[in-house]
Design a protein around this motif. Structure first.
Motif, mmCIF file in Angstrom:
data_model
loop_
_atom_site.group_PDB
_atom_site.id
_atom_site.type_symbol
_atom_site.label_atom_id
_atom_site.label_comp_id
_atom_site.label_asym_id
_atom_site.label_seq_id
_atom_site.Cartn_x
_atom_site.Cartn_y
_atom_site.Cartn_z
ATOM 1 N N PRO A 72 0.833 -1.200 0.000
ATOM 2 C CA PRO A 72 0.000 0.000 0.000
ATOM 3 C C PRO A 72 0.870 1.253 0.000
ATOM 4 C CG PRO A 72 -0.087 -1.081 2.143
ATOM 5 C CD PRO A 72 0.722 -1.963 1.232
ATOM 6 N N SER A 73 0.505 2.232 -0.817
ATOM 7 C CA SER A 73 1.285 3.468 -0.845
ATOM 8 C C SER A 73 1.078 4.263 0.441
ATOM 9 C CB SER A 73 0.925 4.311 -2.062
ATOM 10 O OG SER A 73 -0.427 4.675 -2.046
ATOM 11 N N ARG A 74 -0.081 4.104 1.056
ATOM 12 C CA ARG A 74 -0.340 4.670 2.385
ATOM 13 C C ARG A 74 -1.614 4.061 2.933
ATOM 14 N NH1 ARG A 74 -3.354 10.328 2.195
ATOM 15 N NH2 ARG A 74 -4.266 10.167 0.137
ATOM 16 N N VAL A 75 -1.783 4.152 4.250
ATOM 17 C CA VAL A 75 -2.985 3.669 4.930
ATOM 18 C C VAL A 75 -3.462 4.791 5.842
ATOM 19 C CG1 VAL A 75 -3.933 1.984 6.551
ATOM 20 C CG2 VAL A 75 -2.256 1.258 4.838
ATOM 21 N N VAL A 76 -4.733 5.141 5.698
ATOM 22 C CA VAL A 76 -5.331 6.188 6.526
ATOM 23 C C VAL A 76 -6.413 5.550 7.395
ATOM 24 C CG1 VAL A 76 -6.622 8.360 6.525
ATOM 25 C CG2 VAL A 76 -4.866 7.943 4.790
ATOM 26 N N ARG A 77 -6.417 5.879 8.687
ATOM 27 C CA ARG A 77 -7.404 5.346 9.624
ATOM 28 C C ARG A 77 -8.416 6.427 9.976
ATOM 29 N NH1 ARG A 77 -6.241 3.390 15.796
ATOM 30 N NH2 ARG A 77 -6.671 5.560 16.260
ATOM 31 N N TYR A 78 -9.678 6.020 9.953
ATOM 32 C CA TYR A 78 -10.779 6.885 10.386
ATOM 33 C C TYR A 78 -11.474 6.198 11.555
ATOM 34 C CZ TYR A 78 -9.963 8.978 5.829
ATOM 35 O OH TYR A 78 -9.376 9.578 4.741
ATOM 36 N N GLU A 79 -11.928 6.985 12.527
ATOM 37 C CA GLU A 79 -12.606 6.428 13.688
ATOM 38 C C GLU A 79 -14.098 6.714 13.619
ATOM 39 O OE1 GLU A 79 -10.870 7.559 17.419
ATOM 40 O OE2 GLU A 79 -8.843 7.018 16.760
ATOM 41 N N ALA A 80 -14.879 5.720 14.019
ATOM 42 C CA ALA A 80 -16.336 5.861 14.143
ATOM 43 C C ALA A 80 -16.718 5.331 15.523
ATOM 44 C CB ALA A 80 -17.047 5.099 13.042
ATOM 45 N N PRO A 81 -16.454 6.119 16.579
ATOM 46 C CA PRO A 81 -16.610 5.617 17.942
ATOM 47 C C PRO A 81 -18.031 5.190 18.302
ATOM 48 C CG PRO A 81 -15.980 7.945 17.938
ATOM 49 C CD PRO A 81 -15.939 7.480 16.537
ATOM 50 N N LYS A 82 -19.034 5.835 17.760
ATOM 51 C CA LYS A 82 -20.411 5.432 18.085
ATOM 52 C C LYS A 82 -20.743 4.062 17.518
ATOM 53 C CE LYS A 82 -22.208 9.989 18.851
ATOM 54 N NZ LYS A 82 -23.227 10.971 18.559
ATOM 55 N N LEU A 83 -19.991 3.636 16.511
ATOM 56 C CA LEU A 83 -20.161 2.310 15.923
ATOM 57 C C LEU A 83 -19.132 1.311 16.451
ATOM 58 C CD1 LEU A 83 -20.720 3.350 12.203
ATOM 59 C CD2 LEU A 83 -22.457 2.766 13.915
ATOM 60 N N LEU A 84 -18.257 1.760 17.330
ATOM 61 C CA LEU A 84 -17.147 0.957 17.856
ATOM 62 C C LEU A 84 -16.258 0.466 16.720
ATOM 63 C CD1 LEU A 84 -19.021 -1.243 20.515
ATOM 64 C CD2 LEU A 84 -17.940 0.995 20.847
ATOM 65 N N ALA A 85 -16.050 1.340 15.733
ATOM 66 C CA ALA A 85 -15.377 0.917 14.510
ATOM 67 C C ALA A 85 -14.197 1.797 14.133
ATOM 68 C CB ALA A 85 -16.382 0.913 13.361
ATOM 69 N N LEU A 86 -13.266 1.163 13.445
ATOM 70 C CA LEU A 86 -12.167 1.852 12.774
ATOM 71 C C LEU A 86 -12.286 1.508 11.302
ATOM 72 C CD1 LEU A 86 -9.191 0.984 15.165
ATOM 73 C CD2 LEU A 86 -10.537 3.091 15.104
ATOM 74 N N ASN A 87 -12.055 2.463 10.454
ATOM 75 C CA ASN A 87 -12.108 2.246 9.015
ATOM 76 C C ASN A 87 -10.751 2.617 8.432
ATOM 77 O OD1 ASN A 87 -13.835 1.567 6.706
ATOM 78 N ND2 ASN A 87 -13.285 3.620 6.050
ATOM 79 N N PHE A 88 -10.211 1.715 7.629
ATOM 80 C CA PHE A 88 -8.902 1.926 7.024
ATOM 81 C C PHE A 88 -9.051 2.020 5.518
ATOM 82 C CE2 PHE A 88 -8.220 -0.200 11.015
ATOM 83 C CZ PHE A 88 -7.163 0.492 11.569
ATOM 84 N N LEU A 89 -8.403 3.015 4.940
ATOM 85 C CA LEU A 89 -8.336 3.137 3.493
ATOM 86 C C LEU A 89 -6.907 2.802 3.088
ATOM 87 C CD1 LEU A 89 -9.921 3.737 0.972
ATOM 88 C CD2 LEU A 89 -9.382 6.139 1.260
ATOM 89 N N LEU A 90 -6.763 1.703 2.344
ATOM 90 C CA LEU A 90 -5.461 1.237 1.880
ATOM 91 C C LEU A 90 -5.318 1.655 0.428
ATOM 92 C CD1 LEU A 90 -6.574 -0.889 4.114
ATOM 93 C CD2 LEU A 90 -4.636 -2.238 3.338
ATOM 94 N N TYR A 91 -4.395 2.555 0.185
ATOM 95 C CA TYR A 91 -4.217 3.126 -1.149
ATOM 96 C C TYR A 91 -3.369 2.221 -2.039
ATOM 97 C CZ TYR A 91 -6.267 7.529 0.325
ATOM 98 O OH TYR A 91 -7.149 8.495 0.760
ATOM 99 N N ASP A 92 -3.809 2.073 -3.274
ATOM 100 C CA ASP A 92 -3.050 1.406 -4.338
ATOM 101 C C ASP A 92 -2.728 -0.060 -4.040
ATOM 102 O OD1 ASP A 92 -2.906 3.880 -5.837
ATOM 103 O OD2 ASP A 92 -1.427 4.524 -4.348
ATOM 104 N N VAL A 93 -3.718 -0.803 -3.534
ATOM 105 C CA VAL A 93 -3.490 -2.214 -3.216
ATOM 106 C C VAL A 93 -4.241 -3.173 -4.133
ATOM 107 C CG1 VAL A 93 -2.922 -1.820 -0.789
ATOM 108 C CG2 VAL A 93 -5.299 -2.229 -1.458
#
Length: 122
Positions: free
Chosen positions: A54-75
């Motif tokens: 992956p060229s980069r990985v960005v993490r987003y938080e969604a605390p009300k959903l108890l979730a983390l979301n990751f965007l993996l670029y160029d995979v």
């Protein structure tokens, strides 16, 4: 202590965003989400998927959903219409990440899903 995998404390979903993959990890309990927030970093996910480069990985938080979301670029090697990879749409990436081994966690029982409950019924 027993050997743990991420799937012991969370479930997930994934899919494609063109040439990028979107991977959501959803904790079963608030305690599990607190552990994920601290330990499941963008760097840890990028290292786990290093074979896809992956060229980069960005993490987003969604605390009300108890979730983390990751965007993996160029995979995805160009995405669904261009890639020759088996999983051109990133659908198996969540399952792959959920197989990630975890270090021993003393209070893992508070992070696991109770039998017969959903993640927010804890």
């Amino acid at each position: 202590m027993e050997a743990l995998r991420l799937s012991d404390i969370a479930h997930g979903r994934s899919g494609d965003k063109g040439n990028h993959a979107n991977v959501a990890v959803i904790a079963y309990t608030p305690q599990g989400f607190a552990w994920l927030r601290e330990h499941l970093t963008s760097e840890a996910v990028q290292n786990y998927f290093r074979s896809l480069n992956p060229s980069r990985v960005v993490r987003y938080e969604a605390p009300k959903l108890l979730a983390l979301n990751f965007l993996l670029y160029d995979v995805l090697a160009g995405g669904a219409s261009r890639s020759l990879r088996i999983d051109t749409q990133g659908k198996t990436m969540a399952v792959t990440l959920l197989r990630m081994p975890l270090p021993a966690i003393a209070d893992v029982h508070a992070m696991r899903r109770s039998k017969g409950s959903t993640s927010h019924e804890q």
